[in-house]
Scaffold this motif. Structure first.
Motif, PDB file in Angstrom:
ATOM      1  N   TRP A  92       0.821  -1.202   0.000  1.00  0.00           N
ATOM      2  CA  TRP A  92       0.000   0.000   0.000  1.00  0.00           C
ATOM      3  C   TRP A  92       0.861   1.261   0.000  1.00  0.00           C
ATOM      4  O   TRP A  92       0.503   2.276  -0.626  1.00  0.00           O
ATOM      5  CB  TRP A  92      -0.949   0.003   1.195  1.00  0.00           C
ATOM      6  N   THR A  93       1.991   1.206   0.660  1.00  0.00           N
ATOM      7  CA  THR A  93       2.919   2.347   0.635  1.00  0.00           C
ATOM      8  C   THR A  93       3.419   2.571  -0.791  1.00  0.00           C
ATOM      9  O   THR A  93       3.478   3.716  -1.277  1.00  0.00           O
ATOM     10  CB  THR A  93       4.107   2.094   1.571  1.00  0.00           C
ATOM     11  N   PHE A 108      -1.830   5.590   1.704  1.00  0.00           N
ATOM     12  CA  PHE A 108      -0.941   5.711   2.871  1.00  0.00           C
ATOM     13  C   PHE A 108      -1.712   5.436   4.173  1.00  0.00           C
ATOM     14  O   PHE A 108      -1.180   4.801   5.097  1.00  0.00           O
ATOM     15  CB  PHE A 108      -0.309   7.101   2.925  1.00  0.00           C
ATOM     16  N   ALA A 141      -2.073   1.740   4.550  1.00  0.00           N
ATOM     17  CA  ALA A 141      -0.799   1.149   4.985  1.00  0.00           C
ATOM     18  C   ALA A 141      -0.613   1.324   6.480  1.00  0.00           C
ATOM     19  O   ALA A 141      -0.194   0.389   7.188  1.00  0.00           O
ATOM     20  CB  ALA A 141       0.359   1.783   4.229  1.00  0.00           C
ATOM     21  N   SER A 144       4.895   1.944  10.266  1.00  0.00           N
ATOM     22  CA  SER A 144       5.559   2.034   8.963  1.00  0.00           C
ATOM     23  C   SER A 144       6.072   3.454   8.756  1.00  0.00           C
ATOM     24  O   SER A 144       5.320   4.371   8.392  1.00  0.00           O
ATOM     25  CB  SER A 144       4.594   1.649   7.841  1.00  0.00           C
ATOM     26  N   ALA A 188       5.579   4.968   5.163  1.00  0.00           N
ATOM     27  CA  ALA A 188       4.217   5.428   4.896  1.00  0.00           C
ATOM     28  C   ALA A 188       3.935   6.736   5.631  1.00  0.00           C
ATOM     29  O   ALA A 188       3.303   7.659   5.071  1.00  0.00           O
ATOM     30  CB  ALA A 188       3.209   4.359   5.315  1.00  0.00           C
ATOM     31  N   ARG A 217       3.163  10.186   3.668  1.00  0.00           N
ATOM     32  CA  ARG A 217       1.870  10.822   3.946  1.00  0.00           C
ATOM     33  C   ARG A 217       2.065  12.258   4.394  1.00  0.00           C
ATOM     34  O   ARG A 217       1.354  13.181   3.947  1.00  0.00           O
ATOM     35  CB  ARG A 217       1.126  10.038   5.017  1.00  0.00           C
TER      36      ARG A 217
END
Length: 573
Positions: free
Chosen positions: A529-530, A549, A552, A559, A562, A566
């Motif tokens: 997802w990142t 983000f 994630a 994380s 991420a 973000r």
């Protein structure tokens, strides 16, 4: 008129068999007394049964019964008759009786007693080649193969009385013992001598076929098996299925898969209750990647013989490949529990402990897995697979230097071991020895990969791609990753790593496609997802990137990548 009495189809005179029990041999309740011989009275069939008493001290009668019952394969009764005759005249040499007694014990698989019985023959006739050869076979069946070889060689050296066999039998038994000791070249010579003496010796040809397989001479093996099947004589205690089994193995190693399957079908058609054929069929299906079908074959083997430990070990292996590790461990433990009642030999025991190691590795029980790997190595010091497994365990325990030693040992033992080179490469990569890691992966891929499943090959290409990326060889890295995803379209690591490389190459739309592929395989991975968020942000889709983000961070609040990406994106709003 002279009365004739029949015993199992053999005509005997009145003086030989009288079925009626004497009064002194009966009890009040019509049961046989303790003095009654142990043979089955129901086996003796008479016409016009006389009423005379019979002399149970008749040596000639019991001697005759010993041989007749042996030929009729009524071994319990035959043994009792032999022993009764010997007891009546113990001071006689009774060579023929002792030989029959010994042969009967062999048929009953009472090998230690058979050896002692043959020794009685050899005490009287030291140059009795028949007894020496049979003693050789019994020793081999008990696992004492070195002594077995010595007795077969003695039988050939003295070249005395051979009885119902020929020197070909001694050469054959010698070959069997040598093969068990993993001395295939010598075993092959022994089987060739047996066949030269008896060209119709099918079981020797079948063993010759098996030994040629051990030596990886598969074309010659296939021809030897074909000759055994065509000749179809002198199988001894074996069955024709052994030749079809070996032929199947030869065909498999020649890459002739469908013909190998057909050969096993032949073996099973001849003997549907042959656990070895079912087990071997399972191993072939396993190697073909047909794991569920392999399990069916193993199940059939264990239904026929619930104590067949090797089939449970093979089933454990297949379940490991299916990543059903709890079930695999259960089957391996079942096999271990059965080893006390089975003679697996060190080779198969080492294999069993190796598969138990794999199951424990899959369950991430690393300390216990390490103990199992050590057991496998103790049983077989040159076991490349076990050394490699030990390295993987140490790698998971973050003992990288020790892991490097173990995985290097594996490829030193077997330079053609593809999985070994793969594991060695992974450890080198962990130690940031990237160029050496590339060399290790290349070594794996340069070997004969036709028998390696696509899943493993894809992993090697994917890992090589990561190392090339670390070396900033981006296009080469991308080429490796493409090979990985071609071999295994469901390779999560392949698609994820492809996304990483394409990001570095600023090919954001392609990176996004790769990350989405990875997400389809595993949607609960924060790194995926990142990556999606970064690719979306780079092509200006900020709102969608922000959602990626956030997803994630919901999966992994720690994380840092991420969080950082973000925060950078939020600063632009």
């Amino acid at each position: 008129m002279k009365r004739i009495y029949r015993y199992l189809g053999v005509s005997l005179s009145l003086s030989t068999i009288l079925l009626q029990l004497p009064v002194s041999a009966r009890s009040d309740n019509n049961s046989v007394s303790n003095n009654t011989p142990l043979y089955s009275l129901g086996l003796l069939i008479a016409e016009n049964l006389p009423q005379a008493e019979f002399d149970y001290q008749d040596f000639d009668f019991w001697s005759n019964q010993c041989h007749v019952l042996e030929n009729a394969q009524k071994y319990d009764e035959a043994l009792a008759a032999c022993e009764k005759a010997i007891a009546l005249k113990p001071k006689r040499q009774n060579i023929d009786l002792w030989i029959s007694r010994s042969n009967i014990l062999m048929q009953q698989q009472r090998y230690a007693e058979a050896i002692a019985s043959y020794d009685r023959v050899l005490k009287t006739e030291p140059k009795n080649s028949f007894a020496l050869t049979q003693r050789c076979e019994a020793l081999s069946l008990l696992g004492n193969n070195s002594d077995a070889i010595a007795y077969c060689e003695e039988a050939l050296h003295v070249d005395g009385s051979w009885g119902s066999i020929t020197p070909a039998t001694a050469w054959f038994n010698r070959g069997v013992a040598l093969r068990k000791l993993t001395r295939p070249e010598e075993a092959l010579t022994s089987f060739e001598r047996a066949v030269n003496l008896n060209s119709n010796y099918s079981v020797a040809l079948a063993e010759q076929c098996g030994t040629l397989i051990d030596l990886q001479r598969y074309e010659e093996a296939n021809k030897a098996c074909d000759l055994a099947i065509k000749t179809n004589e002198n199988w001894g205690k074996a069955k024709e299925a052994i030749a079809w089994n070996n032929k199947a193995l030869a065909l498999f190693n020649l890459g002739k898969m469908s013909e190998a399957v057909a050969a096993y079908e032949h073996a099973l058609a001849m003997n549907p209750n042959d656990v070895t054929s079912w087990d071997n069929q399972g191993m072939l299906l396993h190697k073909m990647g047909q794991y569920e079908k392999a399990l069916v074959s193993y199940d059939r083997a264990t239904e026929i013989n619930p104590k067949y430990s090797l089939a449970f070990a093979h089933r454990c292996d297949t379940l490991n490949r299916l990543q059903r590790y709890e079930e695999a461990l259960s089957d391996c433990d079942r096999a271990v529990a059965l080893t006390s009642t089975s003679n697996l030999g060190n080779e198969n025991l080492a294999y069993l402990w190796h598969q138990r190691t794999n199951a424990l590795l899959g369950l991430q029980k690393y300390e216990t897995a390490l103990d199992a790997a050590e057991r496998a190595i103790a049983l077989k010091l040159n076991y490349a697979e076990a050394w490699s497994n030990k390295g993987v365990i140490l790698w998971n325990l973050k003992k990288y230097e020790e892991a490097l030693v173990a995985t290097k040992k594996a490829v030193d033992i077997n330079p053609k071991y593809i999985q070994g080179w793969f594991n060695y490469g992974r450890v080198l990569s962990s130690l940031q020895k990237y160029q050496q890691a590339v060399t290790a992966y290349d070594q794996a891929l340069n070997e004969d990969v036709k028998l390696v499943d696509n899943f493993t090959l894809a992993s090697i290409w994917a890992n090589k791609g990561v190392v090339l990326w670390r070396l900033k060889k981006y296009q080469l890295a991308l080429n490796s990753i493409n090979e990985a995803t071609k071999l295994n379209p469901d390779s999560f690591e392949g698609w994820y790593n492809k996304g990483v490389i394409l990001l570095d190459l600023a090919r954001y739309n392609e990176a996004l496609i790769a990350y989405y592929k990875a997400k389809e395989i595993n949607s609960n991975n924060a790194s995926v997802w990142t990556g999606i968020g970064i690719a979306l942000a780079r092509i200006g889709k900020n709102q969608a990137a922000l959602k990626a983000f956030e997803t994630a961070l919901n999966i992994n609040p720690n994380s840092t990548r991420a969080q950082r990406e973000r925060d950078v994106l939020l600063s632009k709003f």
